[in-house]
Scaffold this motif. Structure first.
Motif, PDB file in Angstrom:
ATOM      1  N   LYS A 142     -60.603  14.159  32.432  1.00  0.00           N
ATOM      2  CA  LYS A 142     -59.785  13.629  33.526  1.00  0.00           C
ATOM      3  C   LYS A 142     -58.323  14.046  33.408  1.00  0.00           C
ATOM      4  CE  LYS A 142     -62.704   9.585  34.405  1.00  0.00           C
ATOM      5  NZ  LYS A 142     -63.203  10.127  35.672  1.00  0.00           N
ATOM      6  N   VAL A 143     -57.853  14.263  32.174  1.00  0.00           N
ATOM      7  CA  VAL A 143     -56.450  14.633  31.943  1.00  0.00           C
ATOM      8  C   VAL A 143     -56.384  15.945  31.175  1.00  0.00           C
ATOM      9  CG1 VAL A 143     -54.263  13.961  30.879  1.00  0.00           C
ATOM     10  CG2 VAL A 143     -55.746  12.210  31.899  1.00  0.00           C
ATOM     11  N   VAL A 144     -55.673  16.925  31.716  1.00  0.00           N
ATOM     12  CA  VAL A 144     -55.514  18.234  31.076  1.00  0.00           C
ATOM     13  C   VAL A 144     -54.029  18.581  31.071  1.00  0.00           C
ATOM     14  CG1 VAL A 144     -56.090  20.685  31.141  1.00  0.00           C
ATOM     15  CG2 VAL A 144     -57.790  18.988  31.867  1.00  0.00           C
ATOM     16  N   ILE A 145     -53.476  18.794  29.873  1.00  0.00           N
ATOM     17  CA  ILE A 145     -52.045  19.090  29.749  1.00  0.00           C
ATOM     18  C   ILE A 145     -51.839  20.250  28.783  1.00  0.00           C
ATOM     19  CG2 ILE A 145     -49.792  18.202  29.021  1.00  0.00           C
ATOM     20  CD1 ILE A 145     -50.743  15.415  29.804  1.00  0.00           C
ATOM     21  N   TYR A 146     -51.032  21.222  29.189  1.00  0.00           N
ATOM     22  CA  TYR A 146     -50.663  22.351  28.334  1.00  0.00           C
ATOM     23  C   TYR A 146     -49.136  22.457  28.313  1.00  0.00           C
ATOM     24  CZ  TYR A 146     -55.531  23.768  29.230  1.00  0.00           C
ATOM     25  OH  TYR A 146     -56.895  23.805  29.346  1.00  0.00           O
ATOM     26  N   ASP A 147     -48.584  22.562  27.109  1.00  0.00           N
ATOM     27  CA  ASP A 147     -47.136  22.709  26.963  1.00  0.00           C
ATOM     28  C   ASP A 147     -46.834  24.046  26.297  1.00  0.00           C
ATOM     29  OD1 ASP A 147     -44.438  22.537  26.609  1.00  0.00           O
ATOM     30  OD2 ASP A 147     -44.440  20.593  25.604  1.00  0.00           O
ATOM     31  N   GLU A 153     -63.881  16.848  37.396  1.00  0.00           N
ATOM     32  CA  GLU A 153     -63.447  15.470  37.197  1.00  0.00           C
ATOM     33  C   GLU A 153     -61.963  15.362  36.866  1.00  0.00           C
ATOM     34  OE1 GLU A 153     -65.419  12.849  37.696  1.00  0.00           O
ATOM     35  OE2 GLU A 153     -66.980  14.252  38.309  1.00  0.00           O
ATOM     36  N   THR A 154     -61.258  16.498  36.788  1.00  0.00           N
ATOM     37  CA  THR A 154     -59.848  16.474  36.412  1.00  0.00           C
ATOM     38  C   THR A 154     -59.006  15.759  37.468  1.00  0.00           C
ATOM     39  OG1 THR A 154     -60.104  18.588  35.244  1.00  0.00           O
ATOM     40  CG2 THR A 154     -57.866  17.851  35.700  1.00  0.00           C
ATOM     41  N   GLU A 155     -58.284  14.738  37.033  1.00  0.00           N
ATOM     42  CA  GLU A 155     -57.438  13.964  37.943  1.00  0.00           C
ATOM     43  C   GLU A 155     -55.957  14.215  37.703  1.00  0.00           C
ATOM     44  OE1 GLU A 155     -58.534   9.910  37.427  1.00  0.00           O
ATOM     45  OE2 GLU A 155     -60.498  10.143  38.382  1.00  0.00           O
ATOM     46  N   MET A 156     -55.606  14.590  36.453  1.00  0.00           N
ATOM     47  CA  MET A 156     -54.209  14.823  36.130  1.00  0.00           C
ATOM     48  C   MET A 156     -54.073  16.160  35.417  1.00  0.00           C
ATOM     49  SD  MET A 156     -51.459  14.859  33.953  1.00  0.00           S
ATOM     50  CE  MET A 156     -49.706  14.598  34.180  1.00  0.00           C
ATOM     51  N   GLN A 185     -59.665  17.402  44.185  1.00  0.00           N
ATOM     52  CA  GLN A 185     -59.675  15.988  43.808  1.00  0.00           C
ATOM     53  C   GLN A 185     -58.495  15.603  42.917  1.00  0.00           C
ATOM     54  OE1 GLN A 185     -61.490  18.228  42.294  1.00  0.00           O
ATOM     55  NE2 GLN A 185     -61.161  17.906  40.101  1.00  0.00           N
ATOM     56  N   LEU A 186     -57.629  16.564  42.603  1.00  0.00           N
ATOM     57  CA  LEU A 186     -56.504  16.305  41.715  1.00  0.00           C
ATOM     58  C   LEU A 186     -55.612  15.193  42.277  1.00  0.00           C
ATOM     59  CD1 LEU A 186     -55.751  17.753  39.039  1.00  0.00           C
ATOM     60  CD2 LEU A 186     -54.042  19.036  40.320  1.00  0.00           C
ATOM     61  N   LYS A 187     -55.244  14.230  41.415  1.00  0.00           N
ATOM     62  CA  LYS A 187     -54.402  13.120  41.845  1.00  0.00           C
ATOM     63  C   LYS A 187     -52.970  13.248  41.336  1.00  0.00           C
ATOM     64  CE  LYS A 187     -58.165   9.746  42.181  1.00  0.00           C
ATOM     65  NZ  LYS A 187     -58.682   8.437  41.670  1.00  0.00           N
ATOM     66  N   LYS A 188     -52.813  13.883  40.168  1.00  0.00           N
ATOM     67  CA  LYS A 188     -51.476  14.024  39.581  1.00  0.00           C
ATOM     68  C   LYS A 188     -51.261  15.472  39.150  1.00  0.00           C
ATOM     69  CE  LYS A 188     -51.288   9.263  37.834  1.00  0.00           C
ATOM     70  NZ  LYS A 188     -51.081   8.392  36.654  1.00  0.00           N
ATOM     71  N   ASN A 218     -54.116  15.647  48.490  1.00  0.00           N
ATOM     72  CA  ASN A 218     -54.420  14.245  48.180  1.00  0.00           C
ATOM     73  C   ASN A 218     -53.705  13.733  46.937  1.00  0.00           C
ATOM     74  OD1 ASN A 218     -56.274  13.968  50.365  1.00  0.00           O
ATOM     75  ND2 ASN A 218     -57.803  15.078  49.160  1.00  0.00           N
ATOM     76  N   LEU A 219     -52.622  14.384  46.543  1.00  0.00           N
ATOM     77  CA  LEU A 219     -51.918  13.982  45.331  1.00  0.00           C
ATOM     78  C   LEU A 219     -51.294  12.590  45.462  1.00  0.00           C
ATOM     79  CD1 LEU A 219     -50.010  17.238  44.284  1.00  0.00           C
ATOM     80  CD2 LEU A 219     -52.047  16.268  43.220  1.00  0.00           C
ATOM     81  N   GLU A 220     -51.259  11.875  44.327  1.00  0.00           N
ATOM     82  CA  GLU A 220     -50.548  10.603  44.242  1.00  0.00           C
ATOM     83  C   GLU A 220     -49.237  10.780  43.477  1.00  0.00           C
ATOM     84  OE1 GLU A 220     -53.241   7.972  42.317  1.00  0.00           O
ATOM     85  OE2 GLU A 220     -54.707   7.990  43.953  1.00  0.00           O
ATOM     86  N   TYR A 221     -49.189  11.827  42.640  1.00  0.00           N
ATOM     87  CA  TYR A 221     -48.015  12.094  41.805  1.00  0.00           C
ATOM     88  C   TYR A 221     -47.759  13.593  41.798  1.00  0.00           C
ATOM     89  CZ  TYR A 221     -45.269  12.672  37.476  1.00  0.00           C
ATOM     90  OH  TYR A 221     -44.309  13.016  36.554  1.00  0.00           O
TER      91      TYR A 221
END
Length: 520
Positions: free
Chosen positions: A273-278, A300-303, A327-330, A356-359
Motif C-alpha cells: 500500500k505504501v511505496v517510498i524511494y529516496d 494496491e498501492t495507495e501512497m 487508485q493512488l490516493k497520495k 482521485n488523489l487525496e494528498y
C-alpha cells in the motif's frame, strides 16, 4: 564455562532466565520491572543464537541514535517479556503476545549476526512479515567487520540526509539482500519443529490445520503459492531497501543487483500500500531507473513517494511515458533542482497526475546554478496544474516551485488558487521569484483560496519587501478562511538593499499583532 562474549540468547535463557522465573511462573520483566505497564517503542527481532552482549549493545546504540531517554527507550525482547508457558508458536498466532507486541510497537529492530543467519530462521520471517503488513518501520542492526552498522529508512534526530546516506553506505547491503532474497520458508529453521509447522500453516491461512505437519514436506501447488504470496511483501521490502546500493554501485542496477532482479522482486508483491524511494542528490539516477521505480507500483498501492531532488542525470524522457496507478490516493514527487528537466516536461507531468488523489506534494523547482540563481519555471506549468488539478477528494496540496518575472506569473498563481478543490483543508506553497510583487499579490492569492482551508503555509522568496499595509490586507483576506487553525508565513525580499529583509509569522495571532498600530 562460557566467556561473556560467547553467551548467546539461548544460553542466557536456559541458564539464567528460566531458573530465575521457574518458581514464580512470571516473566523476567515482571520480576525485575516496576510493575507499571508500558507499550514497547521497538519490537526486537532476533535469533536465539544471537550474542547477548551484541544484542544489548545494538539496543543501547539504537536508542542513543534515536535520541531516546532511558525512560522512553522500551525494547520488547521475547525472552525477557514472556512467561515460560507463553513461549513458542501458539495455536492462534494472530492473538499471540508476539503479534500483539509488534502491533503496539512504533517499529521493529532486526538484529542480525555477521553471517546473516537470521535469514534462515522461520520466526524471523514471520515477525518481519507481520511488521510489513502492519506498515511498521523496520530498522536493521548488524555487527559487521567488528563494527555496529544500522540501516534505517529515515534520518536519526540531528542527522542530515548526507550523514544518513553515508551511514547507509557502510551497511553490508549486498550480503544482507542476497541472504534474505535467497531464503525459502519451507527450508527455514526453527528451534522447535512445532513452531515451524504452526507458522507455516498460519501463513498459508490453514487455521483448521494449524498442527498439520504435512506442510513441512508439502509439494502442494496451493501451499507453495500461498507462501510465495505472503513472503513477497517482505521480499519486496528487502529489495526496495537495496535500491540506492544498486544505483550507486558500479556495474549494478535495479534489474541486476549481484544476480538479483530487484525490480521484479518488488513488482511481484501486489499488496504493497505504501511505496517510498529516496534518491536525493544521486547523480547516477537514470531516466530508465526513474521509470522502473514508478513501474514497481502495484494495484494496491495507495501512497507513493519518490525523491529525486537535484539528480542531474534525469532528463525530460523520465516524465514522458510514466503512468501512475489510477487508485493512488497520495503522491509525493520531488523532482526539484533537476538540471535537465525542462519547463515543457512539467506540462506533461501535470497531465499524468491521477484524478482521485487525496494528498499531493510536488517539488518542481528549477535547477540552482553555482551563482545561487534558480533556473526559472514559466507560468504555463501552473496553468497546466490548474487544468489537471485532482477532484473534490483532494485534502492536502503542497507545491514548491519558482517563477520567472513575467507579468503573467501573478495571474497564473491566482488561476491555481481558483482551481483548488472546494474541500481542500491543507495548502502549502514555497515560491521563489526574482522581481515578483509579493506584497500586492499575497492578499489576492489568499482571497481566492477555498474557504475550507484549515492549515495554510506560505514561504515566498524574492521581490520587494512586504510592507505593513500589505500585511493588513493579507490579514483581512485571511478572515474569510473561517476554518483556519494554523497559519505560517515567511517572506524574504530580493536583497537589493544590501541585506535580506525577512518577515516570519507562525500564527494568525502573530500576523495580527504586526498589523496593530505602534503607539509611541
Amino acid at each position: 564455562g562460557l566467556a561473556p562474549d560467547d553467551v548467546n540468547m539461548d544460553d542466557f535463557y536456559s541458564n539464567v532466565i528460566k531458573p530465575m522465573t521457574k518458581k514464580s511462573k512470571c516473566s523476567m520483566t515482571e520480576i525485575l520491572g516496576s510493575g507499571c505497564e508500558c507499550s514497547p517503542v521497538y519490537y526486537v527481532c532476533h535469533s536465539m543464537g544471537q550474542s547477548v552482549l551484541d544484542l544489548i549493545q545494538c539496543c543501547e546504540q539504537h536508542a542513543v541514535m534515536n535520541n531516546l531517554s532511558s525512560v522512553v527507550a522500551t525494547y520488547w525482547i521475547a525472552s525477557f517479556a514472556l512467561r515460560e508457558n507463553e513461549f513458542g508458536a501458539q495455536s492462534n498466532l494472530s492473538s499471540s503476545a508476539f503479534t500483539k507486541a509488534i502491533a503496539k510497537a512504533k517499529g521493529v529492530l532486526l538484529i542480525s549476526d555477521p553471517n546473516v543467519t537470521v535469514a534462515n530462521r522461520v520466526w524471523i520471517h514471520y515477525e518481519l512479515i507481520q511488521a510489513v503488513d502492519l506498515q511498521k518501520k523496520i530498522d536493521i542492526a548488524i555487527f559487521d567487520e567488528g563494527k555496529l552498522k544500522i540501516k534505517t529508512e529515515y534520518e536519526f534526530p540531528h542527522e542530515t540526509k548526507y550523514q544518513h546516506r553515508t551511514r547507509e553506505q557502510e551497511f553490508p547491503t549486498k550480503k544482507f539482500t542476497e541472504k534474505f532474497l535467497a531464503a525459502d520458508l519451507l527450508k527455514a529453521e526453527s528451534w522447535q519443529k512445532t513452531d515451524k509447522i504452526r507458522i507455516l500453516n498460519t501463513l498459508c491461512s490453514r487455521k483448521g490445520s494449524i498442527d498439520d505437519g504435512s506442510v513441512l514436506n508439502s509439494s502442494s501447488k496451493d501451499i507453495i503459492e500461498n507462501l510465495d504470496v505472503v513472503h513477497s511483501s517482505l521480499r519486496a521490502q528487502i529489495a526496495s531497501r537495496a535500491i540506492v546500493s544498486a544505483i550507486t554501485t558500479d556495474g549494478q542496477n535495479i534489474r541486476d543487483y549481484f544476480g538479483s532482479n530487484l525490480f521484479e522482486t518488488i513488482k511481484s508483491s501486489n499488496d504493497r500500500k505504501v511505496v517510498i524511494y529516496d534518491l536525493f542528490e544521486l547523480d547516477c539516477v537514470s531516466d530508465e531507473a526513474f521509470i522502473s521505480l514508478i513501474d514497481t507500483l502495484g494495484p494496491e498501492t495507495e501512497m507513493f513517494g519518490l525523491n529525486v531532488n537535484n539528480c542531474s542525470g534525469l532528463t525530460d524522457a523520465c516524465l514522458k511515458d510514466i503512468v501512475f496507478p489510477a487508485q493512488l490516493k497520495k503522491l509525493k514527487l520531488d523532482i526539484g533542482k533537476a538540471h535537465n528537466i525542462s519547463n515543457k516536461s512539467l506540462l506533461t507531468l501535470a497531465e499524468k497526475i491521477p484524478s482521485n488523489l487525496e494528498y499531493l506534494f510536488l517539488d518542481v523547482s528549477g535547477y540552482k546554478s553555482p551563482n545561487g540563481t534558480y533556473l526559472p519555471r514559466f507560468n504555463d506549468h501552473l496553468n497546466a496544474l490548474s487544468l489537471a488539478m485532482p477532484g473534490s477528494g483532494l485534502d492536502t496540496f503542497a507545491l514548491n516551485t519558482n517563477l520567472d518575472d513575467s507579468e503573467r506569473s501573478p495571474s497564473a498563481l491566482l488561476d491555481l488558487a481558483n482551481s483548488l478543490p472546494g474541500r481542500l483543508k491543507t495548502f502549502s506553497l514555497t515560491l521563489r521569484w526574482g522581481q515578483g510583487k509579493t506584497g500586492s499579490w499575497l492578499p489576492k492569492f489568499v482571497a481566492n483560496l477555498p474557504h475550507t482551508v484549515e492549515h495554510l503555509s506560505l514561504a515566498i522568496k524574492g521581490g520587494p519587501y512586504v510592507d505593513d499595509g500589505q500585511l493588513v490586507q493579507l490579514r483581512n483576506k485571511c478572515e474569510r478562511l473561517k476554518s483556519l487553525k494554523s497559519f505560517q508565513l515567511t517572506t524574504c525580499d530580493d536583497g537589493k538593499r544590501g541585506f535580506y529583509a525577512i518577515r516570519n509569522f507562525d500564527s494568525i495571532a502573530e500576523l495580527e499583532k504586526a498589523c496593530l498600530p505602534v503607539n509611541y
